[in-house]
Scaffold this motif. Structure first.
Motif, PDB file in Angstrom:
ATOM      1  N   UNK A 137       6.069 -11.398  21.151  1.00  0.00           N
ATOM      2  CA  UNK A 137       4.700 -10.883  21.200  1.00  0.00           C
ATOM      3  C   UNK A 137       3.854 -11.410  20.042  1.00  0.00           C
ATOM      4  N   UNK A 138       4.443 -11.507  18.862  1.00  0.00           N
ATOM      5  CA  UNK A 138       3.664 -11.929  17.694  1.00  0.00           C
ATOM      6  C   UNK A 138       3.162 -13.363  17.847  1.00  0.00           C
ATOM      7  N   UNK A 139       3.968 -14.229  18.455  1.00  0.00           N
ATOM      8  CA  UNK A 139       3.578 -15.632  18.555  1.00  0.00           C
ATOM      9  C   UNK A 139       2.974 -15.990  19.917  1.00  0.00           C
ATOM     10  N   UNK A 140       2.790 -14.996  20.770  1.00  0.00           N
ATOM     11  CA  UNK A 140       1.955 -15.163  21.968  1.00  0.00           C
ATOM     12  C   UNK A 140       0.526 -14.846  21.543  1.00  0.00           C
ATOM     13  N   UNK A 141      -0.373 -15.799  21.718  1.00  0.00           N
ATOM     14  CA  UNK A 141      -1.733 -15.604  21.202  1.00  0.00           C
ATOM     15  C   UNK A 141      -2.530 -14.601  22.024  1.00  0.00           C
ATOM     16  N   UNK A 142      -2.232 -14.522  23.323  1.00  0.00           N
ATOM     17  CA  UNK A 142      -2.847 -13.517  24.181  1.00  0.00           C
ATOM     18  C   UNK A 142      -1.791 -12.981  25.126  1.00  0.00           C
ATOM     19  N   UNK A 143      -1.895 -11.697  25.437  1.00  0.00           N
ATOM     20  CA  UNK A 143      -0.871 -11.022  26.233  1.00  0.00           C
ATOM     21  C   UNK A 143      -1.542 -10.318  27.403  1.00  0.00           C
ATOM     22  N   UNK A 144      -1.019 -10.573  28.596  1.00  0.00           N
ATOM     23  CA  UNK A 144      -1.524  -9.929  29.805  1.00  0.00           C
ATOM     24  C   UNK A 144      -0.490  -8.915  30.286  1.00  0.00           C
ATOM     25  N   UNK A 145      -0.932  -7.698  30.532  1.00  0.00           N
ATOM     26  CA  UNK A 145      -0.123  -6.687  31.216  1.00  0.00           C
ATOM     27  C   UNK A 145      -0.738  -6.458  32.588  1.00  0.00           C
ATOM     28  N   UNK A 150       1.892   0.128  31.125  1.00  0.00           N
ATOM     29  CA  UNK A 150       2.657  -0.815  30.307  1.00  0.00           C
ATOM     30  C   UNK A 150       1.879  -1.214  29.059  1.00  0.00           C
ATOM     31  N   UNK A 151       0.560  -1.372  29.197  1.00  0.00           N
ATOM     32  CA  UNK A 151      -0.263  -1.723  28.036  1.00  0.00           C
ATOM     33  C   UNK A 151      -0.170  -0.641  26.959  1.00  0.00           C
ATOM     34  N   UNK A 152      -0.340   0.613  27.355  1.00  0.00           N
ATOM     35  CA  UNK A 152      -0.281   1.717  26.390  1.00  0.00           C
ATOM     36  C   UNK A 152       1.097   1.810  25.733  1.00  0.00           C
ATOM     37  N   UNK A 153       2.153   1.652  26.537  1.00  0.00           N
ATOM     38  CA  UNK A 153       3.512   1.759  26.010  1.00  0.00           C
ATOM     39  C   UNK A 153       3.815   0.620  25.037  1.00  0.00           C
ATOM     40  N   UNK A 154       3.385  -0.585  25.376  1.00  0.00           N
ATOM     41  CA  UNK A 154       3.675  -1.732  24.514  1.00  0.00           C
ATOM     42  C   UNK A 154       2.907  -1.635  23.196  1.00  0.00           C
ATOM     43  N   UNK A 155       1.657  -1.192  23.254  1.00  0.00           N
ATOM     44  CA  UNK A 155       0.879  -1.029  22.022  1.00  0.00           C
ATOM     45  C   UNK A 155       1.473   0.080  21.156  1.00  0.00           C
ATOM     46  N   UNK A 156       1.992   1.126  21.796  1.00  0.00           N
ATOM     47  CA  UNK A 156       2.638   2.203  21.032  1.00  0.00           C
ATOM     48  C   UNK A 156       3.842   1.668  20.255  1.00  0.00           C
ATOM     49  N   UNK A 157       4.621   0.794  20.887  1.00  0.00           N
ATOM     50  CA  UNK A 157       5.820   0.259  20.245  1.00  0.00           C
ATOM     51  C   UNK A 157       5.502  -0.871  19.269  1.00  0.00           C
ATOM     52  N   UNK A 158       4.454  -1.658  19.592  1.00  0.00           N
ATOM     53  CA  UNK A 158       4.105  -2.817  18.766  1.00  0.00           C
ATOM     54  C   UNK A 158       2.593  -2.790  18.506  1.00  0.00           C
ATOM     55  N   UNK A 159       2.127  -1.960  17.576  1.00  0.00           N
ATOM     56  CA  UNK A 159       0.682  -1.778  17.373  1.00  0.00           C
ATOM     57  C   UNK A 159      -0.071  -3.063  17.039  1.00  0.00           C
ATOM     58  N   UNK A 160       0.612  -4.068  16.501  1.00  0.00           N
ATOM     59  CA  UNK A 160      -0.081  -5.291  16.082  1.00  0.00           C
ATOM     60  C   UNK A 160      -0.657  -6.079  17.260  1.00  0.00           C
ATOM     61  N   UNK A 161      -0.272  -5.752  18.499  1.00  0.00           N
ATOM     62  CA  UNK A 161      -0.789  -6.500  19.655  1.00  0.00           C
ATOM     63  C   UNK A 161      -2.070  -5.892  20.219  1.00  0.00           C
ATOM     64  N   UNK A 162      -2.556  -4.796  19.645  1.00  0.00           N
ATOM     65  CA  UNK A 162      -3.635  -4.026  20.281  1.00  0.00           C
ATOM     66  C   UNK A 162      -4.890  -4.853  20.539  1.00  0.00           C
ATOM     67  N   UNK A 163      -5.166  -5.850  19.694  1.00  0.00           N
ATOM     68  CA  UNK A 163      -6.382  -6.643  19.845  1.00  0.00           C
ATOM     69  C   UNK A 163      -6.209  -7.838  20.781  1.00  0.00           C
ATOM     70  N   UNK A 164      -4.982  -8.084  21.215  1.00  0.00           N
ATOM     71  CA  UNK A 164      -4.789  -9.266  22.067  1.00  0.00           C
ATOM     72  C   UNK A 164      -4.110  -8.947  23.399  1.00  0.00           C
TER      73      UNK A 164
END
Length: 381
Positions: A137-145, A150-164
């Motif tokens: 996730x960190x080295x994916x520049x943009x992430x599509x859910x 799934x978006x809410x769950x992933x941001x909860x586990x990895x908050x650093x992706x919230x902007x991408x």
């Protein structure tokens, strides 16, 4: 012209929902003026009639998704020089290998293209699961859910992706073609009774046992109905899944409903369309609730069918009970039976649901809309 390179574990003619999604995305990107290539498994080497109609190149070069796969992948990345490398991630399809988790990091190190990932599930790699997913996730520049849950769950586990991390729905894996309802009825021989349909791959998350209980209730209540089970197991299905399907057929016999069920097996996209067009009502009682990650649901909406599905506390944007879909609790055969009976007995409701579902489809879930959002993400808008 923008050049996109897709990486996906399975691709038609292999049976895989993510592969079907990727194929439709590629076709529609090409129509929109984008150049597309696809790196996939060696099992996609044969393509038949549908492959010859494609206007993009498929490279079935990966035998196994371990670290050995890096050599053909990086060789093609160097040769094709894509603007965007778009990874379609579904954990188990990549044999749970950590290689795919490290691929965005490797591509960044080599300076090769914009790295975008679509996560079709949140399954972590088998080795170093949390660390592997974090690197991915960190080295994916943009992430599509494909859905908000799934978006809410992933941001909860990895908050650093919230902007991408953004949501773009799955779209219809089997979009409606030029087929007409009359063709479907004639081809599939189901005229004169109410035809229910289930569409999708067969697995325990789909609530098929609940559907069979509801069918039993309908038949015992005197309703003349037939159920089309449209679909089969995906490629590489485990022995557990194969036993699960056998148990479903045993369950149908025990409920004495086997004569009212037609198992179509895996059929072509045109065949699927004809079966769907033969249907009066589509029933998709997902155990985890209705979701835009389910391309089978979107395909049924695209075919103008009134749909009965389930709500597990969250309803996707635009969907509204008794407006464009009927929703019942998961694992509740009585509520499911009542909803189906309501549609059987109220033709006006069936027509209204189908009409409103088609409007929703065109506004939110059409491939035209999905490609627009995807291209905007590619160019940074």
């Amino acid at each position: 012209m923008m050049k996109i390179l897709m990486i996906v574990a399975s691709f038609p003619p292999q049976r895989c929902g993510v592969g079907d999604y990727t194929e439709q995305l590629c076709k529609n990107l090409v129509t929109d003026g984008v150049e597309v290539g696809v790196i996939t498994s060696a099992g996609s080497r044969e393509g038949g009639e549908e492959r010859r109609e494609q206007r993009f190149k498929v490279y079935p070069v990966v035998k196994r998704w371990g670290f050995g796969a890096l050599f053909p992948i990086l060789r093609l990345v160097r040769a094709l020089r894509p603007d965007v490398i778009h990874i379609q991630y579904h954990g188990e399809d990549y044999e749970k290998s950590i290689m795919i988790s490290l691929l965005p990091l490797i591509l960044r190190f080599l300076g090769k293209g914009l790295r975008i990932t679509t996560l079709h599930n949140l399954q972590e790699p088998l080795i170093f699961p949390k660390l592997g997913m974090q690197i991915f996730l960190r080295f994916s520049e943009r992430i599509i859910l494909t859905n908000e849950i799934d978006q809410h769950e992933l941001i909860r586990k990895f908050p650093f992706i919230s902007q991408k991390a953004v949501v773009i729905p799955a779209g219809p894996g089997t979009p409606k073609g030029e087929e007409r309802r009359e063709e479907g009825i004639e081809d599939n021989g189901v005229e004169g009774e109410v035809t229910l349909s289930y569409f999708g791959f067969l697995n325990p998350s789909k609530g098929i046992e609940t559907l069979f209980l509801a069918l039993k209730n309908l038949i015992e209540g005197g309703y003349k109905v037939r159920l089309l089970m449209i679909g089969d197991l995906h490629n590489g299905a485990s022995e557990d899944l194969r036993r699960y399907v056998e148990k479903l057929k045993e369950l149908a016999e025990r409920f004495k409903i086997e004569d009212s069920i037609t198992w179509t097996g895996y059929v072509s996209k045109r065949g699927t369309s004809l079966y769907l067009l033969s249907s009066d009502i589509c029933v998709l009682p997902f155990r985890d609730g209705v979701s835009t990650k389910r391309s089978s649901l979107i395909s049924c909406l695209d075919h103008g069918l009134p749909v009965v599905s389930t709500c597990n506390g969250f309803i996707p944007r635009g969907m509204e009970d008794h407006k464009n879909i009927l929703l019942v609790p998961p694992d509740d055969e009585l509520s499911l039976s009542k909803a189906i009976i309501e549609l059987i007995e109220d033709k006006d409701l069936r027509i209204r649901l189908a009409k409103e579902a088609k409007k929703l489809m065109e506004k939110e879930y059409s491939w035209k809309e999905i490609v627009k959002r995807t291209v905007n993400l590619y160019v940074g808008e």
